[in-house]
Design a protein around this motif. Structure first.
Motif, PDB file in Angstrom:
ATOM      1  N   VAL A  35     102.208 -20.259  44.835  1.00  0.00           N
ATOM      2  CA  VAL A  35     103.124 -19.833  43.772  1.00  0.00           C
ATOM      3  C   VAL A  35     102.515 -18.637  43.059  1.00  0.00           C
ATOM      4  O   VAL A  35     101.328 -18.632  42.750  1.00  0.00           O
ATOM      5  CB  VAL A  35     103.341 -20.968  42.739  1.00  0.00           C
ATOM      6  N   PHE A  36     103.335 -17.601  42.818  1.00  0.00           N
ATOM      7  CA  PHE A  36     102.843 -16.446  42.077  1.00  0.00           C
ATOM      8  C   PHE A  36     104.004 -15.707  41.428  1.00  0.00           C
ATOM      9  O   PHE A  36     105.165 -15.911  41.778  1.00  0.00           O
ATOM     10  CB  PHE A  36     102.035 -15.502  42.984  1.00  0.00           C
ATOM     11  N   VAL A  37     103.649 -14.850  40.471  1.00  0.00           N
ATOM     12  CA  VAL A  37     104.646 -14.022  39.801  1.00  0.00           C
ATOM     13  C   VAL A  37     104.863 -12.803  40.683  1.00  0.00           C
ATOM     14  O   VAL A  37     103.916 -12.212  41.192  1.00  0.00           O
ATOM     15  CB  VAL A  37     104.147 -13.598  38.401  1.00  0.00           C
ATOM     16  N   ASP A  38     106.119 -12.428  40.872  1.00  0.00           N
ATOM     17  CA  ASP A  38     106.471 -11.299  41.731  1.00  0.00           C
ATOM     18  C   ASP A  38     107.103 -10.193  40.885  1.00  0.00           C
ATOM     19  O   ASP A  38     108.317 -10.166  40.717  1.00  0.00           O
ATOM     20  CB  ASP A  38     107.434 -11.789  42.822  1.00  0.00           C
ATOM     21  N   PRO A  39     106.281  -9.274  40.351  1.00  0.00           N
ATOM     22  CA  PRO A  39     106.832  -8.212  39.496  1.00  0.00           C
ATOM     23  C   PRO A  39     107.791  -7.272  40.241  1.00  0.00           C
ATOM     24  O   PRO A  39     108.692  -6.705  39.649  1.00  0.00           O
ATOM     25  CB  PRO A  39     105.608  -7.440  39.000  1.00  0.00           C
ATOM     26  N   THR A  40     107.618  -7.140  41.567  1.00  0.00           N
ATOM     27  CA  THR A  40     108.477  -6.221  42.324  1.00  0.00           C
ATOM     28  C   THR A  40     109.832  -6.850  42.633  1.00  0.00           C
ATOM     29  O   THR A  40     110.808  -6.154  42.854  1.00  0.00           O
ATOM     30  CB  THR A  40     107.827  -5.843  43.677  1.00  0.00           C
ATOM     31  N   GLY A  41     109.893  -8.197  42.679  1.00  0.00           N
ATOM     32  CA  GLY A  41     111.133  -8.878  43.016  1.00  0.00           C
ATOM     33  C   GLY A  41     111.472  -8.790  44.487  1.00  0.00           C
ATOM     34  O   GLY A  41     112.588  -9.055  44.899  1.00  0.00           O
ATOM     35  N   LYS A  42     110.487  -8.388  45.318  1.00  0.00           N
ATOM     36  CA  LYS A  42     110.779  -8.169  46.733  1.00  0.00           C
ATOM     37  C   LYS A  42     109.990  -9.065  47.687  1.00  0.00           C
ATOM     38  O   LYS A  42     110.214  -9.042  48.881  1.00  0.00           O
ATOM     39  CB  LYS A  42     110.489  -6.709  47.080  1.00  0.00           C
ATOM     40  N   LYS A  43     109.049  -9.835  47.176  1.00  0.00           N
ATOM     41  CA  LYS A  43     108.228 -10.677  48.046  1.00  0.00           C
ATOM     42  C   LYS A  43     109.091 -11.774  48.679  1.00  0.00           C
ATOM     43  O   LYS A  43     110.053 -12.230  48.084  1.00  0.00           O
ATOM     44  CB  LYS A  43     107.091 -11.319  47.247  1.00  0.00           C
ATOM     45  N   SER A  44     108.704 -12.183  49.888  1.00  0.00           N
ATOM     46  CA  SER A  44     109.517 -13.204  50.546  1.00  0.00           C
ATOM     47  C   SER A  44     109.094 -14.591  50.085  1.00  0.00           C
ATOM     48  O   SER A  44     107.938 -14.819  49.761  1.00  0.00           O
ATOM     49  CB  SER A  44     109.424 -13.081  52.061  1.00  0.00           C
ATOM     50  N   PRO A  75     100.959 -24.038  38.172  1.00  0.00           N
ATOM     51  CA  PRO A  75      99.758 -24.018  37.330  1.00  0.00           C
ATOM     52  C   PRO A  75     100.003 -23.263  36.016  1.00  0.00           C
ATOM     53  O   PRO A  75     100.853 -22.366  35.961  1.00  0.00           O
ATOM     54  CB  PRO A  75      98.719 -23.287  38.190  1.00  0.00           C
ATOM     55  N   ASP A  76      99.264 -23.633  34.969  1.00  0.00           N
ATOM     56  CA  ASP A  76      99.401 -22.977  33.664  1.00  0.00           C
ATOM     57  C   ASP A  76      99.181 -21.470  33.752  1.00  0.00           C
ATOM     58  O   ASP A  76      99.762 -20.716  32.976  1.00  0.00           O
ATOM     59  CB  ASP A  76      98.411 -23.580  32.661  1.00  0.00           C
ATOM     60  N   GLU A  77      98.333 -21.042  34.701  1.00  0.00           N
ATOM     61  CA  GLU A  77      98.045 -19.607  34.830  1.00  0.00           C
ATOM     62  C   GLU A  77      99.322 -18.806  35.082  1.00  0.00           C
ATOM     63  O   GLU A  77      99.428 -17.661  34.657  1.00  0.00           O
ATOM     64  CB  GLU A  77      97.061 -19.335  35.987  1.00  0.00           C
ATOM     65  N   ILE A  78     100.277 -19.397  35.776  1.00  0.00           N
ATOM     66  CA  ILE A  78     101.535 -18.694  36.064  1.00  0.00           C
ATOM     67  C   ILE A  78     102.279 -18.424  34.756  1.00  0.00           C
ATOM     68  O   ILE A  78     102.735 -17.310  34.508  1.00  0.00           O
ATOM     69  CB  ILE A  78     102.431 -19.514  37.034  1.00  0.00           C
ATOM     70  N   TYR A  79     102.373 -19.443  33.900  1.00  0.00           N
ATOM     71  CA  TYR A  79     103.058 -19.262  32.616  1.00  0.00           C
ATOM     72  C   TYR A  79     102.311 -18.251  31.752  1.00  0.00           C
ATOM     73  O   TYR A  79     102.923 -17.408  31.092  1.00  0.00           O
ATOM     74  CB  TYR A  79     103.188 -20.601  31.884  1.00  0.00           C
ATOM     75  N   ASP A  80     100.964 -18.325  31.772  1.00  0.00           N
ATOM     76  CA  ASP A  80     100.156 -17.389  30.990  1.00  0.00           C
ATOM     77  C   ASP A  80     100.372 -15.956  31.481  1.00  0.00           C
ATOM     78  O   ASP A  80     100.474 -15.021  30.687  1.00  0.00           O
ATOM     79  CB  ASP A  80      98.667 -17.753  31.076  1.00  0.00           C
ATOM     80  N   GLU A  81     100.464 -15.791  32.801  1.00  0.00           N
ATOM     81  CA  GLU A  81     100.690 -14.463  33.371  1.00  0.00           C
ATOM     82  C   GLU A  81     102.073 -13.931  32.966  1.00  0.00           C
ATOM     83  O   GLU A  81     102.218 -12.752  32.648  1.00  0.00           O
ATOM     84  CB  GLU A  81     100.561 -14.514  34.902  1.00  0.00           C
ATOM     85  N   LEU A  82     103.084 -14.808  32.974  1.00  0.00           N
ATOM     86  CA  LEU A  82     104.425 -14.391  32.555  1.00  0.00           C
ATOM     87  C   LEU A  82     104.393 -13.893  31.110  1.00  0.00           C
ATOM     88  O   LEU A  82     104.969 -12.844  30.798  1.00  0.00           O
ATOM     89  CB  LEU A  82     105.408 -15.558  32.677  1.00  0.00           C
TER      90      LEU A  82
END
Length: 95
Positions: A35-44, A75-82
């Motif tokens: 799971v990760f944040v995708d700033p480009t909106g293009k990752k599959s 993971p909490d890191e995802i929310y923190d990154e957002l």
């Protein structure tokens, strides 16, 4: 006369509101369960969109709505990154 391009709309999984894709943040789960944040909106991968608002991100964290949408523990890191991305964008806007 040039035709206007259709702006892709996406729905925030927390508020249920539709926004242009650029106004939302995308979280992706790959086939491998990463799971990760995708700033480009293009990752599959399976994507879920969240409004660019700290309150909405905190609501997503509390309600675990992203975990239900993506079928994986977030993971909490995802929310923190957002939240970091939202704050950085607000700083850039205010300059």
């Amino acid at each position: 006369m040039p035709t206007k391009r259709k702006v892709p709309l996406r729905r925030c999984v927390v508020t249920g509101e539709s926004f242009p894709k650029k106004e939302l943040l995308r979280i992706v789960r790959t086939k491998e369960g990463e799971v990760f944040v995708d700033p480009t909106g293009k990752k599959s991968g399976r994507g879920a969109y969240v409004s660019k608002s700290e309150e909405v991100v905190e609501k997503a964290r509390k309600s675990k709505v992203l975990e239900r949408h993506l079928d994986v523990k977030i993971p909490d890191e995802i929310y923190d990154e957002l939240i970091r991305l939202i704050r950085r964008e607000q700083l850039l806007k205010n300059e």
